[in-house]
Structure formats: C-alpha cells, structure tokens
Motif scaffolding. Sequence first.
Motif, PDB file in Angstrom:
ATOM      1  N   ARG A 179       0.714  -1.038   0.157  1.00 38.19           N
ATOM      2  CA  ARG A 179       0.049  -0.101  -0.018  1.00 38.19           C
ATOM      3  C   ARG A 179       1.040   1.085  -0.045  1.00 38.19           C
ATOM      4  N   ARG A 180       1.750   1.229   0.815  1.00 46.42           N
ATOM      5  CA  ARG A 180       2.877   2.365   1.064  1.00 46.42           C
ATOM      6  C   ARG A 180       3.557   2.514  -0.468  1.00 46.42           C
ATOM      7  N   VAL A 181       4.082   1.478  -1.054  1.00 44.66           N
ATOM      8  CA  VAL A 181       4.617   1.644  -2.284  1.00 44.66           C
ATOM      9  C   VAL A 181       3.948   2.085  -3.165  1.00 44.66           C
ATOM     10  N   ALA A 182       2.531   1.897  -3.285  1.00 46.84           N
ATOM     11  CA  ALA A 182       1.510   2.280  -4.152  1.00 46.84           C
ATOM     12  C   ALA A 182       1.382   3.868  -3.987  1.00 46.84           C
ATOM     13  N   GLU A 183       1.313   4.383  -2.764  1.00 48.59           N
ATOM     14  CA  GLU A 183       1.153   5.483  -2.422  1.00 48.59           C
ATOM     15  C   GLU A 183       2.262   6.356  -2.934  1.00 48.59           C
ATOM     16  N   VAL A 184       3.576   5.973  -2.909  1.00 45.04           N
ATOM     17  CA  VAL A 184       4.847   6.739  -3.248  1.00 45.04           C
ATOM     18  C   VAL A 184       4.803   6.869  -4.672  1.00 45.04           C
ATOM     19  N   TYR A 185       4.397   6.100  -5.451  1.00 45.84           N
ATOM     20  CA  TYR A 185       4.168   6.125  -6.899  1.00 45.84           C
ATOM     21  C   TYR A 185       2.884   6.848  -7.333  1.00 45.84           C
ATOM     22  N   ALA A 201      -2.675  -9.206  -6.653  1.00 46.27           N
ATOM     23  CA  ALA A 201      -1.763  -9.356  -7.826  1.00 46.27           C
ATOM     24  C   ALA A 201      -0.301  -9.492  -7.823  1.00 46.27           C
ATOM     25  N   VAL A 202      -0.014  -8.931  -6.865  1.00 46.67           N
ATOM     26  CA  VAL A 202       1.999  -9.154  -6.552  1.00 46.67           C
ATOM     27  C   VAL A 202       2.084 -10.492  -6.359  1.00 46.67           C
ATOM     28  N   ALA A 254      14.157 -11.674   3.394  1.00 47.38           N
ATOM     29  CA  ALA A 254      14.665 -11.534   2.054  1.00 47.38           C
ATOM     30  C   ALA A 254      13.325 -11.676   1.098  1.00 47.38           C
ATOM     31  N   LEU A 255      12.491 -12.821   1.434  1.00 49.40           N
ATOM     32  CA  LEU A 255      11.191 -12.820   0.778  1.00 49.40           C
ATOM     33  C   LEU A 255      10.310 -11.630   0.859  1.00 49.40           C
ATOM     34  N   THR A 256      10.410 -10.956   1.816  1.00 48.14           N
ATOM     35  CA  THR A 256       9.301  -9.857   1.836  1.00 48.14           C
ATOM     36  C   THR A 256      10.137  -8.826   0.753  1.00 48.14           C
ATOM     37  N   ALA A 257      11.426  -8.732   0.861  1.00 48.03           N
ATOM     38  CA  ALA A 257      12.091  -7.844  -0.182  1.00 48.03           C
ATOM     39  C   ALA A 257      11.887  -8.406  -1.485  1.00 48.03           C
ATOM     40  N   ARG A 258      11.836  -9.496  -1.907  1.00 46.55           N
ATOM     41  CA  ARG A 258      11.478  -9.963  -3.058  1.00 46.55           C
ATOM     42  C   ARG A 258       9.956  -9.396  -3.593  1.00 46.55           C
ATOM     43  N   VAL A 259       9.005  -9.618  -2.321  1.00 45.75           N
ATOM     44  CA  VAL A 259       7.601  -9.159  -2.721  1.00 45.75           C
ATOM     45  C   VAL A 259       7.615  -7.462  -2.942  1.00 45.75           C
ATOM     46  N   GLY A 260       8.637  -6.889  -2.337  1.00 49.50           N
ATOM     47  CA  GLY A 260       8.494  -5.533  -2.282  1.00 49.50           C
ATOM     48  C   GLY A 260       9.204  -4.964  -3.710  1.00 49.50           C
ATOM     49  N   ALA A 272       6.166  -5.469  -6.060  1.00 50.73           N
ATOM     50  CA  ALA A 272       5.202  -4.363  -5.927  1.00 50.73           C
ATOM     51  C   ALA A 272       5.443  -3.228  -6.562  1.00 50.73           C
ATOM     52  N   MET A 273       6.850  -2.735  -6.477  1.00 45.73           N
ATOM     53  CA  MET A 273       7.526  -1.689  -7.276  1.00 45.73           C
ATOM     54  C   MET A 273       7.176  -1.675  -8.673  1.00 45.73           C
ATOM     55  N   GLU A 274       7.541  -2.992  -9.295  1.00 44.69           N
ATOM     56  CA  GLU A 274       7.224  -3.183 -10.828  1.00 44.69           C
ATOM     57  C   GLU A 274       5.841  -2.946 -11.056  1.00 44.69           C
TER      58      GLU A 274
END
Length: 333
Positions: free
Chosen positions: A228-234, A249-250, A291-297, A300-302
């Motif tokens: 949600r925060r990544v989406a708000e950033v963009y 979706a992610v 590390a898996l959370t970072a991969r999800v992140g 999410a950025m993409e």
Amino acid sequence: MNQDTQKTGPVFLELDDGDQPTPAQAPPVPDELPSGAAMQTVAALAARPASPLARWFWSLLLAVIGFFVSLAAWNTLTALLASNPILGYGAALLLGAFVLVASLIALREIAAFSRLNRVDAIRSRAQAALVASDLAQAKSVVAALSGLYKARPEMKIARRRIDDRQSEVFDADGILGLAENELLAPLDAAAQKEVEAASRQVATITALVPLALVDVFTALSANIRMIRRVAEVYGGRSGTLGSWRLTRAVLSHLVATGAVAVGDDLLGSVAGGSLLGKISRRFGEGLVNGALTARVGVAAMEVCRPLPFVAQKRPSVTALVRRALGGLFDRQS
C-alpha cells in the motif's frame, strides 16, 4: 557428628560402559535450511484464487444481511417516529450520518481504484511506446505522468526540467528515460526504504517471537502495508479493497513465476554462503522471511510504478536485504 557426613570431595559412580552410546553412535544433526514458512503461507493464502461458488455465496450472504438489517432499521425508525417523534428524529439523524460516512468511504474506494487504473494505463501506454518507438505516444505518456504528479509540490522542479529538456530529445526511449530519471528516481529511493522497513520488521518478529501464527500474521500485515505504501509513493493511493487487490496481484505474479520459492540465489543473498550454518534456526527463518518480503517489495515496485524500469536499474533483492538486515543480526566470519 556422624563420620559419614564429614567426608568431602568428589563422588564417583561406576557405570557399565557397554550400555552407554558412543559419540560415533549419536544421530546426525539435521542439516535443513530455513524455508521461509511464514512467507510461503502468506503467498498461498493471498494468491489462492476464489472459486465462483464461494464468490456467489459471500455476495448473496452480504446481500441477505444488508437487506434484513436495512428492513430492521426502517421498521425501528418508523416505530420510533410513531411512538416518540423526538427519539425517531434522533435515530433518523444518526442513520443519515452513518449512510453519509459509508458513502464517503465508498467514494474513496472508487477513487482509489480509479487512481490505480490510471497508473496501470500510463504504464501500458509507455510499454507500447517503447515497443513501437513512437515519439508522439511517448510524449503523451510523459504529459500524463507529469499530470499525475501535478499536485505534489516536491515534483514541481522536476516537472519543469522535463518541460525544458523535451525539445532536446528525439526518440521514445530518451524522453521516457528523461521522465524516469527526473520524476521516478527519488520515488524509487522512497519505495526502497518502505521495502527495507517491511523486510526488517518481518525478519525481527519471525526471529524473536516463537509462535507459529504470529509470524504469519505479521508477514501478511507487513506485506499488505508495504504494498500500500509503495503504491502511495508512486501516486496510486489505494484504499482497503485496493490494497488487497494489489497484494493479490503481486503475490499471484510471484507464485506463478516461482519467485516465492527459496532458491540458492536467495540463500546466498541473505547468508553470504555460510551464515545460516552459524546462527540459530529461528534467526535463519527470520532472515529468509525478510528476504522474501524484499522480493515481494521489488515486485510491488514493478506493479505500482507508472513506467517500466528502463533508464533506472531494477532494484536488487540482494542489495535491499543487505541494507535492511545488515545491522539486524551480527555477521561473523
């Protein structure tokens, strides 16, 4: 004083050596690497497709409950108005306030979905412009992207630089790269900080709280909040339903591509080759879940980024994990 009680010194007990196991007969220590069970469970729960029968069931259940609740409220309100007008008008005022707040929440959710669809449309048009090398379409994408960030004061200088330099660029790749460098580079840095914070939180809770369901709940809530925060950033501010849609979706994309599985590349990024063998099993689970959370992140950025990664380099999961978890556990050589 009894003579036996005055004896001091070690006491030797003779055992039959034939009945005692030797070190060579001891069972081997299990050498099983952490698997990131919490994140595997989160991915399975979030990415599991709902069956049509289940969707019909929940839709009809909500419709039935809504109908009978509305009918009960109406009957109660009319009865109050008939028996005690003052209480009836007070109840009507409360009911009207509730309906107004519920309508505002619904409008916010609709606006959030519209915002997400707008970002998706810009990204799709940008990909089409890159494939076709269409300069006119690329310029329209940059104009739409600039309009997306028009309400952000911190983007004013970057938008002005793009307007001043557009006439110097004569290809689609160049103009989209200009917009990516000027507008999205600082947003990428902010999104990476959100990913690092979520990875650190998931790793810490998994390592320190030895409860099976707590780490799953923490991983799920941290990942939903991170997306949600990544989406708000963009610029794609999402409501409650929008956040869940983005999360599905992610994670569905990651499950379909097998990116949630723990591979040698992931273990190498968090372990440096031998770290997992030097720390406890629980800390190892925390590192892998982080590390898996970072991969999800990164995924999410993409998904949330209005332009694909072209001029800017796609964030490295290894670099994110090292920055997020580097100071969390002491590394020993």
